[in-house]
Design a protein around this motif. Sequence first.
Motif, PDB file in Angstrom:
ATOM      1  N   THR A  56      22.944  52.269  10.859  1.00  0.00           N
ATOM      2  CA  THR A  56      24.138  51.728  11.505  1.00  0.00           C
ATOM      3  C   THR A  56      24.247  52.183  12.951  1.00  0.00           C
ATOM      4  O   THR A  56      24.521  51.384  13.859  1.00  0.00           O
ATOM      5  CB  THR A  56      25.401  52.168  10.732  1.00  0.00           C
ATOM      6  N   GLN A  57      24.001  53.482  13.169  1.00  0.00           N
ATOM      7  CA  GLN A  57      24.184  54.044  14.502  1.00  0.00           C
ATOM      8  C   GLN A  57      23.136  53.546  15.488  1.00  0.00           C
ATOM      9  O   GLN A  57      23.439  53.238  16.641  1.00  0.00           O
ATOM     10  CB  GLN A  57      24.150  55.567  14.442  1.00  0.00           C
ATOM     11  N   VAL A  58      21.898  53.459  15.054  1.00  0.00           N
ATOM     12  CA  VAL A  58      20.834  52.991  15.945  1.00  0.00           C
ATOM     13  C   VAL A  58      21.043  51.524  16.302  1.00  0.00           C
ATOM     14  O   VAL A  58      20.829  51.114  17.452  1.00  0.00           O
ATOM     15  CB  VAL A  58      19.449  53.212  15.313  1.00  0.00           C
ATOM     16  N   PHE A  59      21.490  50.723  15.340  1.00  0.00           N
ATOM     17  CA  PHE A  59      21.775  49.324  15.642  1.00  0.00           C
ATOM     18  C   PHE A  59      22.853  49.213  16.709  1.00  0.00           C
ATOM     19  O   PHE A  59      22.732  48.447  17.670  1.00  0.00           O
ATOM     20  CB  PHE A  59      22.213  48.573  14.387  1.00  0.00           C
ATOM     21  N   PHE A  60      23.939  49.993  16.559  1.00  0.00           N
ATOM     22  CA  PHE A  60      25.007  49.976  17.553  1.00  0.00           C
ATOM     23  C   PHE A  60      24.501  50.435  18.918  1.00  0.00           C
ATOM     24  O   PHE A  60      24.827  49.841  19.954  1.00  0.00           O
ATOM     25  CB  PHE A  60      26.167  50.873  17.114  1.00  0.00           C
ATOM     26  N   LEU A  61      23.725  51.498  18.937  1.00  0.00           N
ATOM     27  CA  LEU A  61      23.220  52.032  20.206  1.00  0.00           C
ATOM     28  C   LEU A  61      22.410  50.987  20.961  1.00  0.00           C
ATOM     29  O   LEU A  61      22.625  50.752  22.156  1.00  0.00           O
ATOM     30  CB  LEU A  61      22.367  53.269  19.941  1.00  0.00           C
ATOM     31  N   LEU A  62      21.480  50.341  20.286  1.00  0.00           N
ATOM     32  CA  LEU A  62      20.620  49.356  20.943  1.00  0.00           C
ATOM     33  C   LEU A  62      21.400  48.096  21.322  1.00  0.00           C
ATOM     34  O   LEU A  62      21.141  47.495  22.373  1.00  0.00           O
ATOM     35  CB  LEU A  62      19.440  49.004  20.037  1.00  0.00           C
ATOM     36  N   SER A  63      22.360  47.710  20.483  1.00  0.00           N
ATOM     37  CA  SER A  63      23.185  46.546  20.797  1.00  0.00           C
ATOM     38  C   SER A  63      24.031  46.798  22.040  1.00  0.00           C
ATOM     39  O   SER A  63      24.128  45.940  22.934  1.00  0.00           O
ATOM     40  CB  SER A  63      24.078  46.209  19.608  1.00  0.00           C
ATOM     41  N   ARG A  64      24.636  47.980  22.112  1.00  0.00           N
ATOM     42  CA  ARG A  64      25.451  48.329  23.275  1.00  0.00           C
ATOM     43  C   ARG A  64      24.596  48.429  24.536  1.00  0.00           C
ATOM     44  O   ARG A  64      25.006  47.999  25.622  1.00  0.00           O
ATOM     45  CB  ARG A  64      26.181  49.645  23.015  1.00  0.00           C
ATOM     46  N   PHE A  65      23.412  48.988  24.392  1.00  0.00           N
ATOM     47  CA  PHE A  65      22.522  49.105  25.551  1.00  0.00           C
ATOM     48  C   PHE A  65      22.126  47.727  26.069  1.00  0.00           C
ATOM     49  O   PHE A  65      22.099  47.500  27.277  1.00  0.00           O
ATOM     50  CB  PHE A  65      21.275  49.908  25.189  1.00  0.00           C
TER      51      PHE A  65
END
Length: 213
Positions: A56-65
Amino acid sequence: MDHRYIVVEGPIGVGKTSLTNLLTERLGSRRILEVVEENPFLSSFYADRQKFAFQTQVFFLLSRFRQQQELFQQDLFRSVTVSDYLFAKDRIFANLTLASDELALYDRVFEALGPRVPQPDLVIYLQAQLDVLLHRIKKRGREFERKFDAGYLESLTHAYNDFFAHYQDTPLLVVNTSDIDFVHNEDDREDLLKTIANAKSGVQHYTPRSRRG
C-alpha cells in the motif's frame, strides 16, 4: 494572493479535499488531488494492516511522485496550484505501518525521490478531534473505509501532530477544524480564506472568529 503553490494537509477525514476544492474555486487555480481510490491494496490494508502495509505504502509513494513530476513538467508558477497532500507526509504513514526492514527499504526509495519534487509556498495543516474525524469518515461513506480502525486513526493523528510540530520546510498555517464548518458556514469559510490569503512566513495558528477577544 502571493502563494503560487498551496498544499492542504491533515489526517484522514479532516477536510483536505473540501478545502482544496474551495480554494480552487475561489482562486481559479489548478487542482491536484491525491488518487486514493486507485490504490488496489487499500481495502486489503484496512482489513489487515500488517500484511498489506508495504504494498500500500509503495504504491502511494510512487503515485504521489508521478503527480509531482507532472507539476515539474508543467509551468508550476504560471498559475496558482492547490494540492490536497504534501509529498513529505508519505513517511508519516510509512513510519506508522511498516516493519523495520520494510521501512529501511522504503527510506532508500523515498530519499531518492524526495529532492526531486517541488516545495510548496504554503502548507495548511488541518486538525480535528478524533470523534470529529470518525464522524466525518462515517458520513462520507467510502466503501473501503467501512472497516476503519479508530485506534489506527488515533495513532495517525498523533503522528501528524508530531510531524508538523517539527516542520520547518515551508510557511505553515495550523487550523483546528473541530469547531468550525468552512464548507457550510459562510462566516467560517470567509474568515478562514482571508487568513490563508494573509499567511506569511514561519508558523501561524488560525483562531476562529468566535474565540477572538
